[in-house]
Design an enzyme around this catalytic site. Sequence first.
Site, mmCIF file in Angstrom:
data_model
loop_
_atom_site.group_PDB
_atom_site.id
_atom_site.type_symbol
_atom_site.label_atom_id
_atom_site.label_comp_id
_atom_site.label_asym_id
_atom_site.label_seq_id
_atom_site.Cartn_x
_atom_site.Cartn_y
_atom_site.Cartn_z
ATOM 1 N N ARG A 160 0.884 -0.987 -0.064
ATOM 2 C CA ARG A 160 0.002 0.014 0.040
ATOM 3 C C ARG A 160 0.965 1.313 -0.165
ATOM 4 O O ARG A 160 0.472 2.111 -0.703
ATOM 5 C CB ARG A 160 -0.935 0.020 1.267
ATOM 6 C CG ARG A 160 -2.187 -0.812 1.053
ATOM 7 C CD ARG A 160 -1.980 -2.288 0.497
ATOM 8 N NE ARG A 160 -3.224 -3.090 0.344
ATOM 9 C CZ ARG A 160 -3.609 -3.814 1.398
ATOM 10 N NH1 ARG A 160 -2.676 -4.149 2.584
ATOM 11 N NH2 ARG A 160 -4.419 -4.645 1.237
ATOM 12 N N ASP A 189 0.638 -6.962 -3.110
ATOM 13 C CA ASP A 189 -1.057 -6.967 -2.823
ATOM 14 C C ASP A 189 -1.505 -6.261 -3.921
ATOM 15 O O ASP A 189 -1.036 -6.152 -4.915
ATOM 16 C CB ASP A 189 -1.142 -6.011 -1.553
ATOM 17 C CG ASP A 189 -2.427 -6.617 -0.962
ATOM 18 O OD1 ASP A 189 -3.315 -6.493 -1.524
ATOM 19 O OD2 ASP A 189 -2.268 -6.848 0.421
ATOM 20 N N HIS A 260 -5.952 -10.739 -3.516
ATOM 21 C CA HIS A 260 -5.026 -9.562 -3.051
ATOM 22 C C HIS A 260 -3.897 -9.508 -4.062
ATOM 23 O O HIS A 260 -2.651 -9.535 -3.795
ATOM 24 C CB HIS A 260 -4.454 -9.321 -1.755
ATOM 25 C CG HIS A 260 -5.332 -9.050 -0.929
ATOM 26 N ND1 HIS A 260 -5.924 -7.827 -0.664
ATOM 27 C CD2 HIS A 260 -6.216 -9.721 0.154
ATOM 28 C CE1 HIS A 260 -6.616 -7.742 0.478
ATOM 29 N NE2 HIS A 260 -6.831 -8.890 0.625
ATOM 30 N N ASP A 322 -6.123 -14.679 2.433
ATOM 31 C CA ASP A 322 -7.187 -13.865 3.031
ATOM 32 C C ASP A 322 -7.934 -13.367 2.023
ATOM 33 O O ASP A 322 -7.456 -13.035 0.733
ATOM 34 C CB ASP A 322 -6.526 -12.906 3.933
ATOM 35 C CG ASP A 322 -5.840 -11.870 3.287
ATOM 36 O OD1 ASP A 322 -4.748 -12.291 2.630
ATOM 37 O OD2 ASP A 322 -5.636 -10.670 3.745
ATOM 38 N N GLU A 323 -9.220 -12.962 2.430
ATOM 39 C CA GLU A 323 -10.115 -12.257 1.633
ATOM 40 C C GLU A 323 -10.204 -12.446 0.027
ATOM 41 O O GLU A 323 -9.896 -11.633 -0.679
ATOM 42 C CB GLU A 323 -9.863 -10.650 1.966
ATOM 43 C CG GLU A 323 -9.944 -10.239 3.434
ATOM 44 C CD GLU A 323 -9.444 -8.860 3.541
ATOM 45 O OE1 GLU A 323 -10.185 -8.289 4.455
ATOM 46 O OE2 GLU A 323 -8.468 -8.302 3.266
ATOM 47 N N TYR A 414 -3.033 -5.327 15.690
ATOM 48 C CA TYR A 414 -3.315 -4.606 14.432
ATOM 49 C C TYR A 414 -2.903 -3.083 14.824
ATOM 50 O O TYR A 414 -3.423 -2.227 15.348
ATOM 51 C CB TYR A 414 -4.739 -4.427 13.763
ATOM 52 C CG TYR A 414 -4.681 -5.799 12.673
ATOM 53 C CD1 TYR A 414 -4.147 -6.820 12.982
ATOM 54 C CD2 TYR A 414 -5.398 -5.311 11.659
ATOM 55 C CE1 TYR A 414 -4.361 -8.008 12.070
ATOM 56 C CE2 TYR A 414 -5.314 -6.528 10.596
ATOM 57 C CZ TYR A 414 -4.594 -7.606 10.764
ATOM 58 O OH TYR A 414 -4.607 -8.770 9.941
ATOM 59 N N PHE A 415 -1.536 -2.773 14.459
ATOM 60 C CA PHE A 415 -0.962 -1.671 14.822
ATOM 61 C C PHE A 415 -1.256 -0.588 14.011
ATOM 62 O O PHE A 415 -0.714 0.716 13.930
ATOM 63 C CB PHE A 415 0.351 -1.722 15.143
ATOM 64 C CG PHE A 415 0.750 -2.790 16.201
ATOM 65 C CD1 PHE A 415 0.293 -3.009 17.149
ATOM 66 C CD2 PHE A 415 2.231 -3.196 16.461
ATOM 67 C CE1 PHE A 415 0.224 -3.880 18.231
ATOM 68 C CE2 PHE A 415 2.508 -3.956 17.488
ATOM 69 C CZ PHE A 415 1.583 -4.256 18.385
ATOM 70 N N TRP A 464 -0.366 -2.445 8.451
ATOM 71 C CA TRP A 464 -0.867 -2.363 7.234
ATOM 72 C C TRP A 464 -0.772 -0.985 7.042
ATOM 73 O O TRP A 464 -0.954 0.089 7.778
ATOM 74 C CB TRP A 464 -2.259 -3.117 7.239
ATOM 75 C CG TRP A 464 -2.500 -4.322 7.592
ATOM 76 C CD1 TRP A 464 -2.792 -4.762 8.669
ATOM 77 C CD2 TRP A 464 -2.081 -5.399 6.536
ATOM 78 N NE1 TRP A 464 -2.720 -6.090 8.845
ATOM 79 C CE2 TRP A 464 -2.479 -6.619 7.581
ATOM 80 C CE3 TRP A 464 -1.736 -5.604 5.346
ATOM 81 C CZ2 TRP A 464 -2.181 -7.794 6.911
ATOM 82 C CZ3 TRP A 464 -1.801 -6.867 4.809
ATOM 83 C CH2 TRP A 464 -1.713 -8.150 5.694
ATOM 84 N N THR A 465 -0.433 -0.566 5.636
ATOM 85 C CA THR A 465 -0.035 0.929 5.562
ATOM 86 C C THR A 465 -1.023 1.719 4.556
ATOM 87 O O THR A 465 -0.452 2.578 3.904
ATOM 88 C CB THR A 465 1.353 0.708 5.137
ATOM 89 O OG1 THR A 465 1.447 0.444 3.829
ATOM 90 C CG2 THR A 465 2.439 0.427 5.960
ATOM 91 N N GLU A 466 -2.258 1.304 4.447
ATOM 92 C CA GLU A 466 -3.127 2.188 3.641
ATOM 93 C C GLU A 466 -2.946 3.628 3.905
ATOM 94 O O GLU A 466 -2.955 4.595 3.205
ATOM 95 C CB GLU A 466 -4.638 1.665 3.747
ATOM 96 C CG GLU A 466 -4.875 0.285 3.050
ATOM 97 C CD GLU A 466 -4.845 -0.516 3.966
ATOM 98 O OE1 GLU A 466 -3.870 -0.812 4.996
ATOM 99 O OE2 GLU A 466 -5.573 -2.006 3.675
HETATM 100 C C1 ACM Z 1 -5.826 -9.194 6.625
HETATM 101 O O1 ACM Z 1 -5.617 -8.167 7.526
HETATM 102 N N1 ACM Z 1 -6.490 -8.985 5.451
HETATM 103 C C2 ACM Z 1 -4.863 -10.262 6.863
#
Ligand code: ACM
Length: 755
Positions: A160, A189, A260, A322-323, A414-415, A464-466
């Site tokens: 991201r 991703d 992803h 995932d997802e 989740y940081f 996660w860096t969105e």
């Molecule tokens: C995730 O946060 N989609 C693994």
Amino acid sequence: MKKVLIVLFIIHFRFFAIAQLPLIPIPSIVNVSIDSFVLDKSTFVFSTDKKSFESKYLVEQLKIRTGFDLKFSDKKNKSAKHIYVHLNSNIETKTSSYNLSITKNNVNISAPNPEGIFYGIQTLLQLIGINKSNSIKIPCVEISDKPRYSWRGMHLDVSRHFFPKEFIKKYIDCIAMYKMNVFHWHLTDDQGWRIEIKKYPKLTEIGAWRKGSMVGAYADNKFDTIKYGGFYTQDDIREIVNYANLRHVTIVPEIEMPGHSLAALSSYPEYSCSGKTVDVGMSWGVENNVYCPSDETFQFLENVLTEVIDLFPSKYIHIGGDEVPKEEWVKSDLCKQIIKRENLKDEHELQSYFIRRIEKFVNSKGRQIIGWDEILEGGLAPNAAVMSWRGIDGGIAAAKQKHQVVMTPGGYCYFDHYQGNPQNEPLAIGGYTTVEKTYLYEPTPDTLTVDESTYILGAQGNVWTEYIATPEYVEYMSMPRMTALAEVLWSKKSDRNYNNFVRRLTQHFVLLDSLHISYARSIFELKTTVKAIDENNGLKLEISTPFDQSGIRYTVDGTLPELNSLKYTSPILIGKSQTIKAAYFENGILKGNPIERKFNFSLTTGKKIELKNPPSEYYKGDGAFTLVDGINGDQAKHGFNWLGWSGKDMEALIDLGKDESFSEINFQAVNKKESWIYLPKQILVYSSIDGINFTKIAILNADDIQKSEGKINIHFDKHESRFVKIVAECFGKIVEGMPGAGENAWLFIDEISIR
Ligand code: ACM
């Protein structure tokens, strides 16, 4: 008597002294004495292997932290002061254990292997801190230490947002400094492919670059048009793997599949089911376009994984999982054929087939796969390890099936979530995960048997860096939560104590400042609890800090608190709509950000409320009372002050205390489909005089709810009753094509007001 007092004094002194040592994670066995070793420029380093990385690292770090350029001595010169570094096969050979003995004359670091030596050095460096005086006193200690878990991980999403090689090394330094040992590198991703693959150059020529990025919150749906990207060459990767390896950090690379994968499919559209040309993703969230499970796709992925496996020596290779929206697979004739050929039930089993086939290949290379907990669906691949992120249930299920597990539940690990009061924080994806919440996390669920617990390898913080575009911001979001998790994963459970931890942590802030590592100061933010007074007589606001309560100041007139504002001594009584602002001061200086609690009174405020379905463990606020505590949840920031239900209705029964006359009910719901949060499907309101027999008095249908955009406002003819029941029906399962398709939608509600 005197003897008893002396013993008590010694015990008290010892505990006090350990608690004072600036060590994170807190070591297992420590004895402290009042003496100290004096380090100065004449101190020698004697190492059984002075060419080892650890010995050189020690000297180099001592130079950075003290300015002393210490020399190696070839043999123990009894008359000179030494730091001895030696491998010692006599001590317990458990990986990573070490002994650190500091006497008045010498410092002695011994361990059965270089990893243990490295951790012994980290402990010594923490005892020294940053100190540029001519002679540095280090307390005399006897430390015998070892980790609790073997997977002490930190993750970073470089898709991201991309982060330069030098920053990745700095991140690894931070991981190592806190005795963590796994760096999970999320390299691919939808929004960017970040690793050079020689056989498929388009992955980085095309897949590493997007035409623009989202700006601001996801709901704003705004984009810039700035080309964005970057990637690591294979030389970069080798350099970083080597850098991490020396610091006893294993890099686990993640190559996402089958979902992803838009960046890869923008480069090689032939590996999707439609074959259509697509752009690298610009929007955050989940994309429908995923790898098609064709033989050609498997050949492509096996070729990619071959290069990845050659670059990364880790036992585990993360394959995502995932997802994965199944929409494209449902439409595909090829998928139908594979489902038939392989005797699969549906597309979920097709996902399991995909992962099993990849696992076979990875196993053939002598490695093992790890994947997000969705890989449990349709049956777990025989040797797969599971990373449990949607809570802990996936981890529990995997451990019960005797599969290795790494815990990364969103609510604790989740940081990218807010870590302080969202009003005071830069825009984040949502959630509310304080340092304290992370610190209190226990990776081994108590529902597992002793045998099943052995499958819990440890836990990991995910970044996660969105919404995290710069290295400084990665540090800010990781620190200090990383240090809290480090202690959870290394130290004995019985040694953990949050109030003591934050005191040690403030000493580390000085170190982080001098090492130019950014961090959040949210531990100084005051914690508040709202309580009803006898259920019907207004509210009281309790304010606390893990530091010195006498440093709390507050205002009731909306102004910012100052040192000469009201001193908090006991809970503040709230009898009307008003705003309280409060802050913590230490030695006359404002620490952390002031907090604000804005109270809006209505007939429900502070009244008795019961919920038929308890909210989720992760979004349970202060229980049902959160809905009548007088404070409205912030619409933009749903993790704080809201109650959340996954796949369940909110059914609240409120007792107004006596018959009251009213004609309006207001509450809020969140509409954030990208985070799987949906407005209610229908809302029903009932009233009752006796709390037993209820009459329906209002109904709000889906159209009106959608129009409300989450600000639910129900009007009706004036009504008189004591009991009110409100049912907000959860949306149900998320439909295909949406993020989280097939999962339960979340329902987020806050502050029910009746007027
Ligand atoms: C995730 O946060 N989609 C693994």
